[in-house]
Design a protein around this motif. Structure first.
Motif, PDB file in Angstrom:
ATOM      1  N   TYR A  82       0.860  -1.191   0.000  1.00 51.89           N
ATOM      2  CA  TYR A  82       0.000   0.000   0.000  1.00 51.89           C
ATOM      3  C   TYR A  82       0.887   1.230   0.000  1.00 51.89           C
ATOM      4  O   TYR A  82       1.810   1.356   0.815  1.00 51.89           O
ATOM      5  CB  TYR A  82      -0.915   0.041   1.218  1.00 51.89           C
ATOM      6  N   MET A  91      -2.851   3.630  -2.968  1.00 50.10           N
ATOM      7  CA  MET A  91      -2.842   2.614  -4.008  1.00 50.10           C
ATOM      8  C   MET A  91      -2.363   1.293  -3.434  1.00 50.10           C
ATOM      9  O   MET A  91      -1.295   1.214  -2.833  1.00 50.10           O
ATOM     10  CB  MET A  91      -1.922   3.039  -5.162  1.00 50.10           C
ATOM     11  N   TYR A  92      -3.197   0.251  -3.610  1.00 51.11           N
ATOM     12  CA  TYR A  92      -2.808  -1.111  -3.274  1.00 51.11           C
ATOM     13  C   TYR A  92      -2.302  -1.788  -4.543  1.00 51.11           C
ATOM     14  O   TYR A  92      -2.830  -1.579  -5.629  1.00 51.11           O
ATOM     15  CB  TYR A  92      -3.992  -1.906  -2.735  1.00 51.11           C
ATOM     16  N   SER A  93      -1.292  -2.619  -4.392  1.00 51.03           N
ATOM     17  CA  SER A  93      -0.796  -3.385  -5.536  1.00 51.03           C
ATOM     18  C   SER A  93      -0.457  -4.799  -5.083  1.00 51.03           C
ATOM     19  O   SER A  93      -0.059  -5.015  -3.932  1.00 51.03           O
ATOM     20  CB  SER A  93       0.426  -2.709  -6.162  1.00 51.03           C
ATOM     21  N   TRP A  94      -0.616  -5.746  -5.995  1.00 51.87           N
ATOM     22  CA  TRP A  94      -0.386  -7.158  -5.725  1.00 51.87           C
ATOM     23  C   TRP A  94       0.725  -7.672  -6.625  1.00 51.87           C
ATOM     24  O   TRP A  94       0.989  -7.100  -7.709  1.00 51.87           O
ATOM     25  CB  TRP A  94      -1.668  -7.952  -5.959  1.00 51.87           C
ATOM     26  N   GLY A 122       0.381  -7.995 -10.501  1.00 52.59           N
ATOM     27  CA  GLY A 122       0.110  -6.801 -11.281  1.00 52.59           C
ATOM     28  C   GLY A 122      -1.234  -6.168 -11.007  1.00 52.59           C
ATOM     29  O   GLY A 122      -1.543  -5.099 -11.551  1.00 52.59           O
ATOM     30  N   SER A 123      -2.065  -6.811 -10.179  1.00 48.97           N
ATOM     31  CA  SER A 123      -3.348  -6.217  -9.823  1.00 48.97           C
ATOM     32  C   SER A 123      -3.123  -4.983  -8.961  1.00 48.97           C
ATOM     33  O   SER A 123      -2.115  -4.862  -8.259  1.00 48.97           O
ATOM     34  CB  SER A 123      -4.210  -7.233  -9.068  1.00 48.97           C
ATOM     35  N   SER A 124      -4.107  -4.067  -9.026  1.00 53.55           N
ATOM     36  CA  SER A 124      -3.932  -2.839  -8.260  1.00 53.55           C
ATOM     37  C   SER A 124      -5.279  -2.196  -7.972  1.00 53.55           C
ATOM     38  O   SER A 124      -6.263  -2.439  -8.674  1.00 53.55           O
ATOM     39  CB  SER A 124      -3.048  -1.847  -9.034  1.00 53.55           C
ATOM     40  N   LYS A 144      -6.469   1.863  -7.000  1.00 46.22           N
ATOM     41  CA  LYS A 144      -6.019   3.232  -6.802  1.00 46.22           C
ATOM     42  C   LYS A 144      -7.242   4.102  -6.587  1.00 46.22           C
ATOM     43  O   LYS A 144      -8.159   4.113  -7.415  1.00 46.22           O
ATOM     44  CB  LYS A 144      -5.237   3.722  -8.017  1.00 46.22           C
ATOM     45  N   HIS A 161     -10.055  -0.566  -9.576  1.00 42.83           N
ATOM     46  CA  HIS A 161      -9.373  -1.818  -9.273  1.00 42.83           C
ATOM     47  C   HIS A 161      -9.158  -2.571 -10.577  1.00 42.83           C
ATOM     48  O   HIS A 161     -10.102  -2.834 -11.318  1.00 42.83           O
ATOM     49  CB  HIS A 161     -10.202  -2.671  -8.311  1.00 42.83           C
ATOM     50  N   LYS A 177      -2.410  -7.997 -15.239  1.00 38.67           N
ATOM     51  CA  LYS A 177      -1.943  -7.114 -16.301  1.00 38.67           C
ATOM     52  C   LYS A 177      -2.986  -6.964 -17.395  1.00 38.67           C
ATOM     53  O   LYS A 177      -2.730  -6.352 -18.431  1.00 38.67           O
ATOM     54  CB  LYS A 177      -0.640  -7.659 -16.887  1.00 38.67           C
TER      55      LYS A 177
END
Length: 644
Positions: free
Chosen positions: A86, A100-103, A106-108, A110, A124, A128
């Protein structure tokens, strides 16, 4: 130190009838757990973390960013051991504000964050790909206005209202096929008022929905293929009651032909009392049972009698005689089959008369109000215009199917007059021989949420009516009155060419051969026609064997298969049109000189040809070419061979 990790299960529940489309999981956010400091590097104040710093926690979690009074407060980046991250604003150890959360895949996410969960506006994205949701959130659930894309190509999407991760309210749904729905939703399904457009099959529905299918009052429109270059596209339309995706209850069906039916429906079939109004205004009461129609008339004492659509309804000029086909059916089914065929005739009688009138006037010198009987030659042209010979059947074979005269000389006679009733009978017989082996019930539409089929007014259980309807819809109506070939196109050619028909027919008949029993007719194949041209010594540098083969194969269903094409039997129309095509080629030097507007031949015919084209009189020039071919080449060659 506590950091909140709340579940945000974003599993899309979709049940649209056409598919079970799954957009995956929008990943869970971190939930509550206790962080234990292992090491801190950075600024401090009064013994507390304050300012920029890096904190590492037990379990391999770490935070890098702003601290205040010993708490994560300000902007920073928190990374969990599983590499979920985060980045954004913190308030008292809690992700709060913009972030912004990111995994790792490549998921995210914002957007707005409140107490560490998606809350407010945000986007969300899954991996990719372009699968994503953009819109409003409430405690990590889609809630409010938002748009979700279900595939990477962004051809499948929904834009509209959400309530706690469920499509609820008003929205627009676009499907991968290009079909689109806009209207009301409930529990992820089409419910309430809405409009669906099936672009891939040319259909439209406006009305009420329940659980994803048409239910209640509505209008369904079937667009018909535009065949005449008209600006507006004709359509069939039903307006009335639907029940679980089917026409059921009271409704009105407006046919593209101009006819209408108003009355009862049951499970997509006309059922009960109703009224049929034809295009010409003729109206009569009907009774349907499972799509089978019976008309109702009143006797003198006021009682009603029921009977099928009969000769009195159609008129004597449209009374068909198809006994040769009805004999193939069980005795108990013949009346029903005949009634259903008569109903097809009744629906399309305006079109039948127009087609008959059009072809009966081909090759005739036009006079105001002139009426003519259709000849077999003209009917051959209609069948070829409609590509009937592309069904693996020749015009010569069709003549045998519709034969009604025992005289062998009349089987293929181009001058046989054919009245309207006989013409219609022939179409029914031809339809049976073409389609009776492969006719199938009209399949249900394979599209989003529709469990209904469009009938052509004749139930597929009636074989003759189904074959007849298929011939009309697939072959006759889309192609009739678009004249092809050398004889009738343009019409002015035929008026002149008919002067050579009778003598050419004598040549054709003289060269025909008697077919083997049980046939008793005489015909000619394309190969035999080539031999005739060779015997007449018509070949030269202009007219070659390959030229004639190209003319012969021009309207054949498989022009690339020349050997098979050579064995096809030809009727006189085909023989004569090849002659006209040969005239165009053999006398092309006349047109060559005229195109350059300089004399290349000194003969009077060539000079007259040039003069005519110079004046822009193309038809007259064509006439001179035809005269020249028949009078200078073909008939003299025949006389020398003593065939006629």
């Amino acid at each position: 130190m506590h950091l909140q990790r709340r579940a945000g299960n974003f599993k899309q529940a979709i049940s649209d009838g056409e598919q079970q489309q799954h957009n995956g999981y929008l990943f869970d956010l971190p939930s509550f757990f206790i962080l234990t400091f292992q090491r801190y590097e950075g600024e401090s104040k009064e013994g507390r973390f304050d300012g920029k710093g890096l904190a590492k926690f037990k379990g391999r979690h770490f935070y890098k960013g702003i601290f205040s009074m010993g708490l994560m407060h300000g902007t920073g980046v928190f990374t969990w051991a599983d590499r979920v991250q985060y980045e954004g604003e913190f308030v008292n150890n809690m992700p709060m504000g913009q972030g912004m959360y990111s995994w790792p895949d490549g998921s995210s996410y914002k957007g707005d964050v409140c107490n560490s969960v998606r809350h407010g506006d945000g986007t969300h994205k899954i991996g990719k790909s372009k699968v994503a949701y953009q819109g409003q959130w409430n405690h990590s659930k889609r809630h409010g206005k938002g748009t979700v894309y279900y595939n990477q190509e962004e051809t499948s999407w929904y834009k509209g209202d959400w309530i706690m991760n469920i499509r609820e309210g008003w929205g627009i749904r676009s499907y991968p096929s290009g079909n689109i729905y806009f209207g009301e939703w409930r529990n992820n399904l089409r419910n309430g008022e809405g409009t669906m457009r099936w672009l891939n099959v040319g259909q439209l529905y406006i009305g009420n929905w329940r659980d994803g299918v048409q239910h209640g009052q509505g209008t369904h429109v079937w667009l018909v293929k535009r065949t005449d270059g008209s600006e507006f596209r004709p359509s069939n339309q039903y307006t009335g009651n639907f029940f679980l995706g089917q026409r059921h209850g009271h409704g009105i069906f407006y046919y593209s032909s101009g006819d209408t039916y108003e009355g009862g429906w049951m499970s997509n079939k006309k059922h009960g009392k109703g009224k049929v109004t034809l295009k010409d205004g003729h109206t009569f009461e009907v009774q349907f049972i499972n799509d089978k129609m019976e008309t109702t008339n009143m006797t003198e004492n006021g009682t009603s009698i029921r009977h099928g659509v009969g000769e009195s309804t159609l008129g004597p000029d449209m009374t068909v005689n198809i006994d040769c086909i009805l004999e193939k059916f069980p005795l108990g089914k013949r009346d029903t089959e005949l009634k259903q065929v008569r109903f097809v005739l009744l629906r399309h009688k305006t079109e039948f008369r127009a087609i008959y009138r059009f072809y009966s006037r081909l090759g005739q010198r036009q006079t105001p109000g002139g009426a003519f009987l259709l000849s077999r030659m003209q009917m051959w042209r209609l069948l070829k215009d409609c590509y009937i010979h592309h069904h693996g059947i020749t015009l010569a074979e069709l003549d045998l199917f519709i034969r009604d005269n025992p005289d062998p000389a009349e089987v293929h006679s181009p001058f046989t007059p054919i009245m309207l009733c006989r013409f219609l009978s022939c179409l029914v017989v031809i339809a049976y021989h073409i389609y009776q082996k492969d006719i199938d019930p009209v399949p249900p539409l394979e599209n989003e949420g529709v469990h209904m089929e469009f009938d052509h007014s004749e139930p597929s259980s009636y074989l003759l009516a189904s074959c007849f309807s298929k011939l009309l819809i697939d072959d006759i109506f889309p192609n009739a009155m678009n004249v092809k070939g050398f004889l009738f196109n343009p019409p002015g050619h035929a008026v002149v060419a008919v002067d050579y028909v009778r003598k050419s027919l004598e040549v054709y008949q003289a060269y025909c051969r008697l077919n083997a029993p049980p046939r008793d007719d005489c015909t000619m194949t394309n190969r035999q026609m080539l031999w005739l041209y060779k015997d007449l010594k018509l070949f030269d540098c202009n007219l070659t064997v390959n030229n004639i083969i190209e003319i012969i194969c021009e309207e054949i269903w498989d022009p690339g298969n020349v050997p098979a094409c050579m064995e096809i039997e030809v009727v006189f129309l085909e023989f004569f049109e090849v002659l006209l095509g040969c005239a165009e080629i053999k006398c092309q030097e006349m047109s060559d000189c005229s195109s350059n507007l300089r004399p290349c031949l000194s003969s009077p015919v060539s000079l007259k040809w040039q003069q005519l084209l110079t004046k822009g009189l193309a038809l007259e020039a064509w006439i001179q070419k035809i005269h020249h071919f028949f009078n200078q080449f073909f008939f003299p060659a025949v006389d020398l061979l003593q065939l006629a």
